[in-house]
Design an enzyme around this catalytic site. Sequence first.
Site, PDB file in Angstrom:
ATOM      1  N   ASN A 234      15.028  28.319  40.158  1.00 11.46           N
ATOM      2  CA  ASN A 234      14.622  26.939  39.915  1.00 11.46           C
ATOM      3  C   ASN A 234      13.212  26.556  40.306  1.00 11.46           C
ATOM      4  O   ASN A 234      12.701  25.565  39.819  1.00 11.46           O
ATOM      5  CB  ASN A 234      15.585  25.993  40.629  1.00 11.46           C
ATOM      6  CG  ASN A 234      16.991  26.167  40.129  1.00 11.46           C
ATOM      7  OD1 ASN A 234      17.245  26.080  38.940  1.00 11.46           O
ATOM      8  ND2 ASN A 234      17.903  26.453  41.034  1.00 11.46           N
ATOM      9  N   TYR A 235      12.620  27.319  41.205  1.00 10.99           N
ATOM     10  CA  TYR A 235      11.332  26.845  41.702  1.00 10.99           C
ATOM     11  C   TYR A 235      10.175  27.810  41.506  1.00 10.99           C
ATOM     12  O   TYR A 235       9.030  27.450  41.726  1.00 10.99           O
ATOM     13  CB  TYR A 235      11.445  26.493  43.189  1.00 10.99           C
ATOM     14  CG  TYR A 235      12.364  25.331  43.419  1.00 10.99           C
ATOM     15  CD1 TYR A 235      11.970  24.043  43.052  1.00 10.99           C
ATOM     16  CD2 TYR A 235      13.625  25.504  43.961  1.00 10.99           C
ATOM     17  CE1 TYR A 235      12.812  22.974  43.230  1.00 10.99           C
ATOM     18  CE2 TYR A 235      14.482  24.430  44.152  1.00 10.99           C
ATOM     19  CZ  TYR A 235      14.070  23.169  43.774  1.00 10.99           C
ATOM     20  OH  TYR A 235      14.888  22.108  43.955  1.00 10.99           O
ATOM     21  N   LEU A 236      10.480  29.035  41.140  1.00  9.23           N
ATOM     22  CA  LEU A 236       9.399  30.007  41.051  1.00  9.23           C
ATOM     23  C   LEU A 236       9.029  30.272  39.599  1.00  9.23           C
ATOM     24  O   LEU A 236       9.874  30.698  38.807  1.00  9.23           O
ATOM     25  CB  LEU A 236       9.836  31.311  41.718  1.00  9.23           C
ATOM     26  CG  LEU A 236      10.110  31.183  43.216  1.00  9.23           C
ATOM     27  CD1 LEU A 236      10.628  32.495  43.770  1.00  9.23           C
ATOM     28  CD2 LEU A 236       8.855  30.755  43.958  1.00  9.23           C
TER      29      LEU A 236
END
Length: 559
Positions: free
Chosen positions: A516-518
């Site tokens: 989700n964040y990288l």
Amino acid sequence: FIELILIMSHLVSIISIMVLFRYTDGVKWKFLEHKGPVFAPPYEPLPSNVKFYYDGKHMKLSPEAEEVATFFAKMLDHEYTTKDIFRKNFFKDWRKEMTAEEKSIITDLKKCNFTEMSEYFKAQSEARKAMTKEQKQKIKAENERLLQEYGFCIMDNHKERIANFRIEPPGLFRGRGDHPKMGMLKRRIRPQDIIINCSKCVKSCDVAGFLQNQGREFIAPAFNDPSCVQGEKDWQKYETARRLKKCVDRLRAQYREDWKSKEMRIRQRAVALYFIDKLALRAGNEKEEGETADTVGCCSLRVEHLKLYPENEGQEFVVEFDFLGKDSIRYYNRVPVEKRVFKNLQLFMENKEPDDDLFDRLNTSILNKHLQELMDGLTAKVFRTYNASITLQQQLKELTTADDNIPAKILSYNRANRAVAILCNHQRAPPKTFEKSMQNLQAKIDAKKDQLSDAKRELKSAKADAKVRRDEKSKKAVETKRKAVQRIEEQLMKLEVQATDREENKQIALGTSKLNYLDPRISVAWCKKWGVPIEKIYNKTQREKFAWAIDMADEDYEF
Ligand SMILES: *[C@@H]1O[C@H](CO)[C@@H](O)[C@H](O)[C@H]1NC(C)=O
Ligand SMILES: *[C@@H]1O[C@H](CO)[C@@H](O)[C@H](O)[C@H]1NC(C)=O
Ligand SMILES: *[C@@H]1O[C@H](CO)[C@@H](O)[C@H](O)[C@H]1NC(C)=O
Ligand SMILES: *[C@@H]1O[C@H](CO)[C@@H](O)[C@H](O)[C@H]1NC(C)=O
Ligand SMILES: *[C@@H]1O[C@H](CO)[C@@H](O)[C@H](O)[C@H]1NC(C)=O
């Protein structure tokens, strides 16, 4: 509303592109660039020694009539050419291609002798089978070139594979059973036959074929990747985070300025923003429906969630956070903060009860609205995405060593990923099976160590043996034993790296940040740069999710 750019390799008046999606309503793309289809190679007339006979007499056909005749000749051995419907349909369509003179002469299909044509094509087919390796390689390379040139389109900046980009060559319609159209001519499709149809996307068709409407409609094939819309969302998300990278300095300067504002609401907003930026806190009010646990985010922090430790003896100003965040994961962190932030916090907490709101002049909607004003598309999550991605990139640069072997590189990758997970507070309870699986791994390591000392002993005695005998056979034995030792050492090292990795991973969930964040392009670029197979970083599901990035990022990609 749809910007459509088609770069055709040929002069084309109109092209019908019906992009077929399996998705629901709405605009699915805004930009499409595609080179157009690959047309069938032009007709090559027969050599003059290959003759056609009508009623026993040689007859030279016009190129158009000859081409259609070859379609029939190629199928001469096939049962089709004996079927009445097939013959009837063929003859009718063939006559349409003939010159007036040919038409007047050729009136009976039974009188046509295609034998020489048929023999010629059989010989060609044999020659193809007997091609040398080099000739086959050449053809393969050419096909690959076409694939690279025409097999992809750019859709909203993603490269997407096109399932089918070749226009079917002309021929005779076969059909199954007693299909009434069998034998009819499938005409050659020329650029001018093609229509670009920019009407709305066609919904839910199963197959993308080129031959619709007797081949007059070019249907741009369905994009292979069913997740391409998801891919686009993903891509947008990381592009937003990259935009934040460009203006984050300005935003930081601004909120620091706002710490001094005369208005309390602005000060609170600025301190909250600082936490979101520095600590990757969530904005708040992100509870799942039905979630009743007392979880908070930045805007809903209460006085009881913070402890202030004022500067003493030159020590920093420290804030201790302790609260339940999303999914009831405890957030505990002691962080040094700037003096001005600290003073502001003291002010916000003055004369308040423990269960009072820390930011009484702020709520999530106010904050989100402010973020929108600062940058289009900005939310607290964008800060998380930005910080996580940039941290991964920095960590990978720091931790990766060129001389490391693949397992060691993967350990570095996982360490970089862990640094991010810690930053995002992606903790987990050690899995129930943790101890057990560590024990198993340790047992494997011990066994491998035993195996290694055995192998070393054998090597030693083989060496001693070789010294005495000095023959070829015993020298070979030494070499074999040496290789065995080497192999076991490598296996042991792999197991030990695995154990380190698992131990370090005990209380950290890597999946959430990875998914989700990288920005996946960072990981893809890293893999390409260091020759690490992408499968070591992403499993199958993840590779599908990040197909767009795997296609797109080269080793120089910078977040
Ligand atoms: C068709 O042509 C071939 C070769 O030109 C010849 O050998 C054959 O006898 C002809 N067939 C008929 C039915 O005339
Ligand atoms: C374009 O596609 C739409 C949707 O399939 C169709 O209704 C329309 O007839 C097509 N127009 C042309 C010129 O082919
Ligand atoms: C990311 O977050 C960490 C932890 O708060 C912080 O120290 C760091 O400065 C942030 N990095 C960037 C580039 O924003
Ligand atoms: C947030 O605060 C504003 C201004 O005080 C108020 O109008 C709004 O209803 C609040 N929103 C929520 C979700 O509490
Ligand atoms: C891949 O990893 C994810 C966790 O990120 C997991 O949920 C999924 O089941 C895995 N898929 C496969 C095919 O191993």
